[in-house]
Motif scaffolding. Sequence first.
Motif, short mmCIF file in Angstrom:
data_model
loop_
_atom_site.label_atom_id
_atom_site.label_comp_id
_atom_site.label_asym_id
_atom_site.label_seq_id
_atom_site.Cartn_x
_atom_site.Cartn_y
_atom_site.Cartn_z
N LEU A 162 -2.03 -0.60 -8.17
CA LEU A 162 -2.40 0.16 -9.36
C LEU A 162 -2.21 -0.64 -10.65
CD1 LEU A 162 -0.88 3.66 -8.48
CD2 LEU A 162 -3.22 2.83 -8.11
N HIS A 163 -1.34 -1.66 -10.61
CA HIS A 163 -1.03 -2.40 -11.84
C HIS A 163 -1.71 -3.77 -11.91
CE1 HIS A 163 1.92 0.50 -13.25
NE2 HIS A 163 2.46 0.51 -12.04
N ILE A 164 -2.49 -4.12 -10.92
CA ILE A 164 -3.14 -5.43 -10.92
C ILE A 164 -4.16 -5.50 -12.06
CG2 ILE A 164 -4.75 -6.91 -9.64
CD1 ILE A 164 -3.36 -5.95 -7.09
N THR A 165 -4.10 -6.59 -12.82
CA THR A 165 -5.02 -6.75 -13.96
C THR A 165 -6.17 -7.71 -13.65
OG1 THR A 165 -3.58 -8.49 -14.86
CG2 THR A 165 -3.25 -6.23 -15.67
N ALA A 166 -6.01 -8.59 -12.64
CA ALA A 166 -7.08 -9.53 -12.28
C ALA A 166 -6.76 -10.18 -10.95
CB ALA A 166 -7.22 -10.61 -13.37
N PHE A 167 -7.78 -10.75 -10.32
CA PHE A 167 -7.55 -11.55 -9.13
C PHE A 167 -8.56 -12.69 -9.08
CE2 PHE A 167 -10.46 -8.21 -7.80
CZ PHE A 167 -11.41 -8.88 -7.04
N GLU A 168 -8.16 -13.77 -8.47
CA GLU A 168 -9.03 -14.95 -8.37
C GLU A 168 -8.63 -15.71 -7.11
OE1 GLU A 168 -10.18 -19.03 -10.84
OE2 GLU A 168 -8.50 -17.77 -11.48
N GLY A 169 -9.57 -15.88 -6.19
CA GLY A 169 -9.28 -16.62 -4.96
C GLY A 169 -8.13 -15.98 -4.21
N TYR A 179 -0.74 -9.91 -12.64
CA TYR A 179 -0.24 -8.79 -13.43
C TYR A 179 -0.05 -9.33 -14.84
CZ TYR A 179 0.79 -6.59 -8.92
OH TYR A 179 0.68 -6.06 -7.66
N ASN A 180 -1.11 -9.28 -15.62
CA ASN A 180 -1.14 -9.95 -16.92
C ASN A 180 -0.80 -11.43 -16.71
OD1 ASN A 180 -1.90 -7.65 -18.44
ND2 ASN A 180 0.20 -6.91 -18.35
N ASP A 181 0.34 -11.91 -17.21
CA ASP A 181 0.67 -13.33 -17.11
C ASP A 181 1.40 -13.68 -15.81
OD1 ASP A 181 -0.46 -13.81 -19.59
OD2 ASP A 181 1.43 -13.48 -20.65
N LEU A 182 1.74 -12.69 -15.02
CA LEU A 182 2.46 -12.94 -13.77
C LEU A 182 1.47 -13.15 -12.63
CD1 LEU A 182 5.24 -10.21 -14.06
CD2 LEU A 182 5.47 -12.65 -14.52
N GLU A 183 1.74 -14.16 -11.81
CA GLU A 183 0.84 -14.51 -10.71
C GLU A 183 1.55 -14.33 -9.37
OE1 GLU A 183 -1.03 -18.63 -8.95
OE2 GLU A 183 -0.99 -18.38 -11.13
N VAL A 184 0.86 -13.71 -8.41
CA VAL A 184 1.41 -13.47 -7.08
C VAL A 184 0.42 -13.99 -6.04
CG1 VAL A 184 2.18 -11.71 -5.44
CG2 VAL A 184 2.64 -11.43 -7.88
N PRO A 185 0.90 -14.71 -5.03
CA PRO A 185 -0.03 -15.28 -4.03
C PRO A 185 -0.49 -14.25 -2.99
CG PRO A 185 2.21 -15.84 -3.46
CD PRO A 185 2.30 -15.12 -4.78
N LYS A 234 10.14 -6.16 -9.56
CA LYS A 234 9.65 -6.47 -10.89
C LYS A 234 8.89 -5.29 -11.47
CE LYS A 234 8.75 -9.10 -14.43
NZ LYS A 234 9.84 -9.51 -15.35
N THR A 235 9.29 -4.86 -12.66
CA THR A 235 8.55 -3.86 -13.41
C THR A 235 8.00 -4.54 -14.67
OG1 THR A 235 10.43 -3.11 -14.75
CG2 THR A 235 10.12 -2.07 -12.59
N GLU A 236 7.28 -3.80 -15.45
CA GLU A 236 6.68 -4.39 -16.65
C GLU A 236 7.74 -4.88 -17.63
OE1 GLU A 236 3.57 -3.15 -20.25
OE2 GLU A 236 3.83 -1.85 -18.51
N LYS A 237 8.89 -4.19 -17.68
CA LYS A 237 9.89 -4.51 -18.70
C LYS A 237 11.16 -5.14 -18.16
CE LYS A 237 8.36 -0.83 -21.82
NZ LYS A 237 8.75 0.37 -22.58
N ASP A 238 11.36 -5.12 -16.83
CA ASP A 238 12.65 -5.59 -16.33
C ASP A 238 12.53 -6.09 -14.89
OD1 ASP A 238 15.35 -6.14 -16.38
OD2 ASP A 238 15.92 -4.15 -17.11
N SER A 239 13.59 -6.70 -14.40
CA SER A 239 13.68 -7.17 -13.02
C SER A 239 15.00 -6.68 -12.43
CB SER A 239 13.62 -8.70 -12.94
OG SER A 239 12.41 -9.18 -13.46
N TYR A 240 14.99 -6.38 -11.13
CA TYR A 240 16.18 -5.87 -10.44
C TYR A 240 16.31 -6.60 -9.11
CZ TYR A 240 15.52 -2.05 -13.77
OH TYR A 240 15.33 -1.31 -14.91
#
Length: 248
Positions: free
Chosen positions: A214-221, A226-232, A178-184
Amino acid sequence: MSKVKLAIVEDEILVARDLSHRLINMGYDIIGNFQTYDEALAFVQTSAASIDLFIIDIELNGEFKGIDLAQEIKSHHNFPFIFLTSHSKNDVVERAKQTGPSAYLIKPFREKEIQIAIDLAIQNYGDAITNNDTEGKTAPATFMINDSFFIKKKFKYEKVRVEDILFAEAQRNYTLIKTEKDSYLLSQTLKVIVEKLTQPYFVQSHRSYLLNLLHITAFEGNRIFYNDLEVPVSKNYREMVFNRFQTL
């Protein structure tokens, strides 16, 4: 997706202009256009890391030929090259073969032939550097050259810079990049991708996820955003992930 960056050395000015114009129209980025061995060699020696592919006229005016430049690239640098030629003299061809070009392009050329040569060069070079024996198999659709993936998408290789990857996600025997503009979707497991992405800003957060810090915008728990994308972030990887935050 980033543009594939090409350089050209061709001493026939009209041929060089025509080739450059066609490549630009095809979506490639021309980062160097040279007429002599010395000019091209100086560029290679200072800018090799930015070159994805070099198109080299075998016969250049002067003492040193395109074959000499190819030998320099083969011996000291990490990118493929295509030989551009208008003849097939046996002695020249045999000498050219010794440098291991990734493809050939015959003058005069058409855009379809240029595209085929570029795709073939990337594929052949990728096979060589990964020692991948493709005989009797479907050739893999993903290769790495320098710090970029080249991924086959819609019959053309697209360049994805490693630093532009947000995260990689395991999907059975495939990996979603996953990149900011596309998925492969890569036909390789996450384990293989983890072995390739050894840069210090990558860290595994879960058995199914590899993150680019480098691209993480926030974390919680136990969640990374990554902006609106969430990763566990799983329990087993949590300490390692957040320790890496501190080191960066």
